[in-house]
Design an enzyme around this catalytic site. Sequence first.
Site, short mmCIF file in Angstrom:
data_model
loop_
_atom_site.label_atom_id
_atom_site.label_comp_id
_atom_site.label_asym_id
_atom_site.label_seq_id
_atom_site.Cartn_x
_atom_site.Cartn_y
_atom_site.Cartn_z
N THR A 182 18.69 43.90 16.13
CA THR A 182 17.97 42.66 15.83
C THR A 182 16.94 42.44 16.92
OG1 THR A 182 19.72 41.56 14.65
CG2 THR A 182 18.28 40.13 15.90
N VAL A 236 23.75 34.27 5.56
CA VAL A 236 22.65 34.07 6.50
C VAL A 236 23.24 33.90 7.89
CG1 VAL A 236 20.73 32.58 7.16
CG2 VAL A 236 21.15 33.05 4.75
N ASP A 296 22.51 33.55 12.39
CA ASP A 296 21.96 32.55 13.30
C ASP A 296 20.46 32.67 13.51
OD1 ASP A 296 22.61 35.07 14.53
OD2 ASP A 296 22.10 34.16 16.46
N1 ASP Z 1 22.60 37.71 15.04
C1 ASP Z 1 22.34 38.56 13.91
C2 ASP Z 1 23.03 37.99 12.69
O1 ASP Z 1 24.16 37.54 12.82
C3 ASP Z 1 22.77 39.98 14.10
C4 ASP Z 1 22.35 40.66 15.38
O2 ASP Z 1 21.88 40.00 16.30
O3 ASP Z 1 22.47 41.89 15.50
O4 ASP Z 1 22.47 38.04 11.63
#
Ligand code: ASP
Length: 324
Positions: free
Chosen positions: A191, A220, A222
Amino acid sequence: MNPVIVIHGGAGAISRSAMSAEKEREYHAALRQVLQVGQAVLAAGGSAVDAVTAAVVELEDCPLFNAGRGAVFTSDATHELDAAIMDGASLRTGAIANVHHIRNPILAARSVMQNSRHVFFVGEGAERFARAQGLTMVEASYFSTPERHAQLLRVQRDTPEAAVLDHDGQAIVESQPPAVHPLDLDKKFGTVGAVALDAHGNLAAATSTGGITNKQVGRVGDAPLVGAGTYASNQTCAVSATGTGEMYIRKVAAYDIAARMRYTGATLEQAAHAVMFEELPSIGGKGGLIAVDAKGNITLPFNTEGMYRGYARPGSDPVTEIYR
Ligand code: ASP
C-alpha cells in the site's frame, strides 16, 4: 519553513533473507524516484497537496506496490481500490473506495476534494464521477499482475478464511520451498502513501491501496477513511497509514495522533509512537505509518518486520529504507 516529503510503500513481513540484493536495489531506486518527484514539486514552491499527489501517482503506476497497477486481489479474484487525500490548510478532503476502472485512484480522490460538494464516493458512483472529470479509465485487468494472482491462490489454499496484508502474503509465499513455488520470489508489494509540508507551511496527506489479499468483496479498509488511515491539519500533523485496516479504523489511528498533539501537547513522535506501539497493538493492529508536523519534524514508525519508506527535503539527497 522546512519543506519535506515522506512516503511509504506498505509495511509487513519483509524479511532480509528473502530479498535479493538486486531486488532491494530495485525498491530503493523506485522509492528514490518517487521522492525526487515530490521533492521537485516542493523545491519549485509547489503545494503539499501537489507534492503528495505527484508522489502517489508514481507509486500507483509502479507494479512493485499494492496500489493502482499491482493491486492485490479480493476473494473473487477482482480488484477494489481505495484512496484518499487531505489538505491540512483547509481540512478539505476527497476519497473514493471500491473502484476498479480508474487508473489513478488518488487523482479521483483529489477531484472529489476539489470539484465536488461531497467528500466520499464509492463503487459505480465513484467511477461515474471520475469519468465525468475526464480521468483516465482502464480495463480492470490493467491492475492485475501474475504475482498477485498467485499470491491470492496461495492464501486461499493455505488460509482460506484469512485476508492478509500484502507483505505478509508475500512472506507466506516465500516460506514455501522453491520447488512448489508458483511465483517469482523477487516480487514484493505495498500500500502506498505520502505526507508533506510545503514552503508555505501547509500540510497534506494521501493514501492509495488495493487493500488486503483475499479481502471479502465490498470490504473497505482504513486508507480512504479520513481520520483512520489518512489525515492532515496544519494545526498538528499529516499522517498516512499502512497495515491491518480494520484496527486502524477501530482506533481512528491517524486522527488519534493529531488529537494527542492538540489536546495533550505531545510531540509528533510521542503521539505517533503511542498509537503505533500501544494503541494499535492492544487490539492486534499491525503495520506502520508516516507523519510530518507543521514544523517539518517527521516520524516513520512501524511494528512489523519492515516498511518501504523514505523522505526528502529540497536540496538534500533522498533517504530510503526497508527494514528496521
Ligand atoms: N491498510 C490497508 C487496508 O487495510 C492495507 C495495507 O496497508 O497494506 O486496506
